[in-house]
Enzyme design. Sequence first.
Site, PDB file in Angstrom:
ATOM      1  N   HIS A  54       6.175   3.273   5.063  1.00 14.97           N
ATOM      2  CA  HIS A  54       4.767   2.599   5.145  1.00 14.97           C
ATOM      3  C   HIS A  54       4.972   1.461   3.983  1.00 14.97           C
ATOM      4  O   HIS A  54       5.627   1.596   3.019  1.00 14.97           O
ATOM      5  CB  HIS A  54       3.530   3.310   4.791  1.00 14.97           C
ATOM      6  CG  HIS A  54       3.151   4.164   5.903  1.00 14.97           C
ATOM      7  ND1 HIS A  54       2.047   4.884   5.860  1.00 14.97           N
ATOM      8  CD2 HIS A  54       4.061   5.069   6.924  1.00 14.97           C
ATOM      9  CE1 HIS A  54       2.083   5.734   7.001  1.00 14.97           C
ATOM     10  NE2 HIS A  54       3.085   5.930   7.687  1.00 14.97           N
ATOM     11  N   GLU A  56       2.989   0.427   1.490  1.00 14.93           N
ATOM     12  CA  GLU A  56       2.632   0.824   0.164  1.00 14.93           C
ATOM     13  C   GLU A  56       3.951   1.375  -0.445  1.00 14.93           C
ATOM     14  O   GLU A  56       4.539   1.136  -1.622  1.00 14.93           O
ATOM     15  CB  GLU A  56       1.435   1.593   0.169  1.00 14.93           C
ATOM     16  CG  GLU A  56       0.107   0.902   0.648  1.00 14.93           C
ATOM     17  CD  GLU A  56      -0.213   1.308   2.031  1.00 14.93           C
ATOM     18  OE1 GLU A  56      -1.144   1.001   2.513  1.00 14.93           O
ATOM     19  OE2 GLU A  56       0.954   1.500   2.797  1.00 14.93           O
ATOM     20  N   CYS A  84      -2.998   5.405   3.898  1.00 15.69           N
ATOM     21  CA  CYS A  84      -3.280   6.560   4.549  1.00 15.69           C
ATOM     22  C   CYS A  84      -3.120   7.567   3.388  1.00 15.69           C
ATOM     23  O   CYS A  84      -2.971   7.421   2.324  1.00 15.69           O
ATOM     24  CB  CYS A  84      -2.228   6.826   5.592  1.00 15.69           C
ATOM     25  SG  CYS A  84      -0.696   6.768   4.864  1.00 15.69           S
ATOM     26  N   CYS A  87       0.003   7.656   1.494  1.00 16.82           N
ATOM     27  CA  CYS A  87       0.264   6.287   0.660  1.00 16.82           C
ATOM     28  C   CYS A  87      -0.723   6.454  -0.441  1.00 16.82           C
ATOM     29  O   CYS A  87      -0.197   6.000  -1.650  1.00 16.82           O
ATOM     30  CB  CYS A  87      -0.160   4.972   1.229  1.00 16.82           C
ATOM     31  SG  CYS A  87       1.366   4.680   2.622  1.00 16.82           S
TER      32      CYS A  87
END
Length: 158
Positions: A54, A56, A84, A87
């Site tokens: 992801h 991040e 999420c 993350c």
Amino acid sequence: MIKLNEIYMDLAIKEANKNFKKLEGGPFGACIIKEDQIIAIARNTVLRGDATCHAEINAIRKASKKTKTFDLSGCVIYSTTEPCPMCFSAIHWAKINIVVYGTTIFDAKKAGFNELTISSNRMKTLGNCSMEIYSKFKNEQCKKLLKKWTLLENKMVY
């Protein structure tokens, strides 16, 4: 309260836009800064074959490599979409102090992403976490990323 800087979110948005050409991941970008210095900029690259990539997480990896430490205390992360739970946990473990995001995790879910709809504020409460969270920063510009993605015909859904 910090003074939120549009330039850093604009960098995250610009990075997220790269996935409309490369199709390496969804329309998500992140930028990590410390003392007004850019430490890392990254985008989602899960479609390269790693579900943990992801924006991040990729930004944290780059920042840790650059600073040669896992401890990113004093940093701010700007993310086009609310982190999420995975993350958020990585941000917490990296000791990033401030999270600034554009669209919500619920917006990402509506756009078709496989989200666990546990908000950052809920994660903060459950984890007794002290980080500051600023939501819906440059929200309309970030929503355009999700909208553009939903209209994209040759994307992989994940």
